[in-house]
Design a protein around this motif. Structure first.
Motif, mmCIF file in Angstrom:
data_model
loop_
_atom_site.group_PDB
_atom_site.id
_atom_site.type_symbol
_atom_site.label_atom_id
_atom_site.label_comp_id
_atom_site.label_asym_id
_atom_site.label_seq_id
_atom_site.Cartn_x
_atom_site.Cartn_y
_atom_site.Cartn_z
ATOM 1 N N GLU A 43 3.797 4.509 -4.735
ATOM 2 C CA GLU A 43 2.846 3.805 -3.762
ATOM 3 C C GLU A 43 1.734 4.649 -3.592
ATOM 4 O O GLU A 43 1.618 5.877 -3.666
ATOM 5 C CB GLU A 43 3.504 3.848 -2.191
ATOM 6 C CG GLU A 43 4.993 3.120 -2.345
ATOM 7 C CD GLU A 43 5.753 3.344 -0.989
ATOM 8 O OE1 GLU A 43 4.906 3.674 -0.065
ATOM 9 O OE2 GLU A 43 6.746 2.979 -0.980
ATOM 10 N N ASN A 44 0.611 4.001 -3.062
ATOM 11 C CA ASN A 44 -0.813 4.654 -3.275
ATOM 12 C C ASN A 44 -1.767 3.840 -2.441
ATOM 13 O O ASN A 44 -1.715 2.665 -2.075
ATOM 14 C CB ASN A 44 -1.208 5.082 -4.633
ATOM 15 C CG ASN A 44 -1.412 3.452 -5.423
ATOM 16 O OD1 ASN A 44 -2.591 2.979 -5.434
ATOM 17 N ND2 ASN A 44 -0.730 2.994 -5.949
ATOM 18 N N ALA B 181 1.575 1.220 -8.269
ATOM 19 C CA ALA B 181 2.749 1.355 -7.462
ATOM 20 C C ALA B 181 3.887 0.835 -8.221
ATOM 21 O O ALA B 181 4.902 1.529 -7.880
ATOM 22 C CB ALA B 181 2.544 0.344 -6.186
ATOM 23 N N ASN C 247 5.691 9.142 -2.744
ATOM 24 C CA ASN C 247 7.074 8.927 -2.844
ATOM 25 C C ASN C 247 7.977 9.589 -1.802
ATOM 26 O O ASN C 247 8.375 10.488 -1.847
ATOM 27 C CB ASN C 247 7.517 9.427 -4.319
ATOM 28 C CG ASN C 247 8.828 9.006 -4.707
ATOM 29 O OD1 ASN C 247 10.029 8.701 -3.748
ATOM 30 N ND2 ASN C 247 9.302 8.949 -6.095
ATOM 31 N N SER D 39 -4.447 -0.714 -7.230
ATOM 32 C CA SER D 39 -3.407 0.122 -6.224
ATOM 33 C C SER D 39 -1.865 -0.626 -6.648
ATOM 34 O O SER D 39 -0.779 -0.003 -6.746
ATOM 35 C CB SER D 39 -3.722 -0.088 -4.924
ATOM 36 O OG SER D 39 -2.879 0.708 -4.326
ATOM 37 N N ASP D 40 -1.850 -1.853 -6.560
ATOM 38 C CA ASP D 40 -0.738 -2.666 -6.686
ATOM 39 C C ASP D 40 0.200 -2.406 -8.064
ATOM 40 O O ASP D 40 1.205 -2.287 -8.147
ATOM 41 C CB ASP D 40 -0.634 -4.168 -6.366
ATOM 42 C CG ASP D 40 -1.192 -4.553 -5.178
ATOM 43 O OD1 ASP D 40 -0.857 -3.788 -4.194
ATOM 44 O OD2 ASP D 40 -1.606 -5.471 -4.946
#
Length: 129
Positions: A33-34, A28, A48, A24-25
């Protein structure tokens, strides 16, 4: 139906590229972003806020480190994104297919050119630029 089909190559190992597709990081840094997790059935969003954009996803296939597939639904787009990875002679080959576009319209072209720009960011994340 129309589909986006793109191929990319990286000097990074298949596992490093896989991690950038599933962490995830990392996602992003090069997509949005997620709250992504590489777990079949996991529902998540890519967000977004700058564009007021939310993409709904559900993970369909996780075959580490060879294949990852998830739905990609937002606005007029209701598609499936599939990443296929292969490593040969120190090069990782990454194939992207985004299927489900009704025609080659603005959404299709946005995806086609958008992924190219995002993969340039991925190369930065992998330290290849």
């Amino acid at each position: 139906m129309a589909e986006v089909s793109l191929d990319f190559q990286f000097k990074s190992s298949i596992n490093k590229v896989w991690d950038s597709l599933t962490d995830s990081d990392s996602l992003a840094k090069w997509i949005m972003e997620n709250d992504f997790k590489p777990v079949v059935g996991h529902k998540c969003q890519f967000r977004n806020p700058q564009w007021n954009l939310i993409v709904e996803c559900e993970v369909l296939v996780v075959d580490e480190p060879n294949k990852l597939s998830y739905t990609w639904v937002g606005g007029p787009i209701d598609t499936i994104v599939t990443w296929t990875l292969k490593e040969e002679d120190g090069t990782t080959y990454l194939h992207l297919e985004q299927t489900g576009f009704e025609k080659e319209d603005q959404a299709y072209n946005g995806a086609k050119y958008g992924w190219g720009g995002m993969v340039d960011e991925l190369k930065k994340v992998l330290g290849e630029m």
